[in-house]
Design an enzyme around this catalytic site. Sequence first.
Site, short mmCIF file in Angstrom:
data_model
loop_
_atom_site.label_atom_id
_atom_site.label_comp_id
_atom_site.label_asym_id
_atom_site.label_seq_id
_atom_site.Cartn_x
_atom_site.Cartn_y
_atom_site.Cartn_z
N GLU A 210 -3.70 -6.56 3.02
CA GLU A 210 -2.39 -5.99 3.35
C GLU A 210 -2.24 -5.75 4.86
O GLU A 210 -2.15 -4.61 5.32
CB GLU A 210 -2.14 -4.71 2.55
CG GLU A 210 -2.10 -4.99 1.05
CD GLU A 210 -1.83 -3.75 0.20
OE1 GLU A 210 -1.60 -2.66 0.77
OE2 GLU A 210 -1.85 -3.88 -1.04
N GLU A 329 -3.61 -9.24 -5.74
CA GLU A 329 -3.99 -7.90 -6.18
C GLU A 329 -2.76 -7.26 -6.78
O GLU A 329 -1.68 -7.26 -6.17
CB GLU A 329 -4.49 -7.05 -5.00
CG GLU A 329 -4.86 -5.62 -5.39
CD GLU A 329 -5.14 -4.74 -4.19
OE1 GLU A 329 -5.95 -5.13 -3.34
OE2 GLU A 329 -4.50 -3.65 -4.10
#
Length: 531
Positions: A210, A329
């Site tokens: 991220e 994810e």
Amino acid sequence: MAEGVPAVMCRSSLALCLLLCALPSSVEARARRRTTPGPGRLVHRVDPNFVSVTIDASLAEDETFMRMLSSPKVRVLAKALSPAFVRFGGTRQDFTEFQPQRKLPAGKPRGSQPKLLTGRWEEQLMAQWRKQQRRLAREDASGKYRQVKFTESTLDELHAFANASGLDLVFGLNALLRNADNSWNASNARALLRYCEERRYRVSWELGNEPNSFEKKAGLRVSGEQLGRDFTRLREMMSESPWHRRARLYGPDVGQPRGRTPDLLDGFLRSGADAIDACTWHHYYVNGRDTSLDDFLDPKVLDSLALKTKQVIKEVKRVSPGKPVWLGETSSAYGGGAAGLSDTFAAGFMWLDKLGTAATGGVSVVMRQVLIGSGAYHLLDERLDPLPDFWLTLIHKRVVGRGVLSAATFSAQTRSGRVRLYLHCAAAPRYREGAVTLIAINLDETAADVGVPRRLASGNVDAFVLRSDRRGRDGLVSRRVTLNGVAVTMSGLTLPELVGRRTAASERVALPAFSLAFFVFTDARCRACAD
């Protein structure tokens, strides 16, 4: 939803949904490989590892806990989910650094195999892990992460676990190791790749978790263009090694489209798309700290994934046509999940709907956070026993195939959007060529009847209906599940058979209140599923 793919949320009669694959019973049709063209079409074909799992990098904060992967029970359960990827990563991967402790011997020996945990040691380790989870939760809440050094034993445990379980290991590298010019410092990754080459460990790689939140987590801002150049550098480094030359590289593992994420993804694809084998992004529906059971049952909350998927797919197609897109994810709630929800039967509504929406929307792989690790969204509980979402995942693996079929929206005897249907080819070789599997989700407190076309009413259907072991809305927060009315449990290291209830197909199938179901029409002979 992806362009040209109709929504499969239904107020539904199953009739047209299955008419996509219905057959005429003529001799001519049987002669054509016993199939018929029908009005349906294959809209997507997912990866063989479509449903995959993650292991949170928090295990490496204290390498003692990597030993959980040597639990015989964990290995049995993981092997049941094969074929799948197992990704080792998450927030803490960008706060870890490889620190070798052993001098590598000459030559290229095999790595040592960690010993399996015995029952007594396993119990003691899990008791320690419960304390460690509380510490990790406090760290997550503070948003301040300590730097962690991991050694060769982390790689040894991961490789031994993946190898014994038949899973494909994906390892997340630290992207926050930076040079003065803000380019990625690859020296630590080079040492890690060298160790894997010496040990002959087959590994795929990611770089960073991220990156859209790097500034918030570490006070460091990295542009998409720079991130793409970092991935290109990693690919070049992999290409220098005969061992890693054919290894796969995935990324950039951005969060869902909002804020600066779309621009970051665009810049990354423009400079780094050629370096990756699949484009990965992350998705969660709600904040685990302030969500409720109502959110887990709200069609509008579930609908949000379709829009986000469409945005990502569109961007990847525009900049890098043909590049596979993965949910690298994902789970129900971010922030470690929602305790008392993400680890109960209620989580299955979000999870199964996500699998259906992702497949229909064009996503090729979905990695569930987390098989084992910190948080409340795991598949195995604090005693390493399967939670409801594990059983749901396992049945999906066994009866849902790679082919994703087009479907349409109909009316059902329930409120709008609360019965949701997805249509797939059935899993081979368990089911014969042409069989189809209907995934059905009932978010409502009342049962629904779903119509079946006459051409399928003469065949057979295998029903797998999952419900909480306690009826009603209050029972949704149970950690126990029933399959066709029978409690699902594991005996020692032995998994239950998980057999469907076979009946003669009729013009209707019953979908109980608050249920998750798979209906396999074994005699459908759908032409789109014949290859």
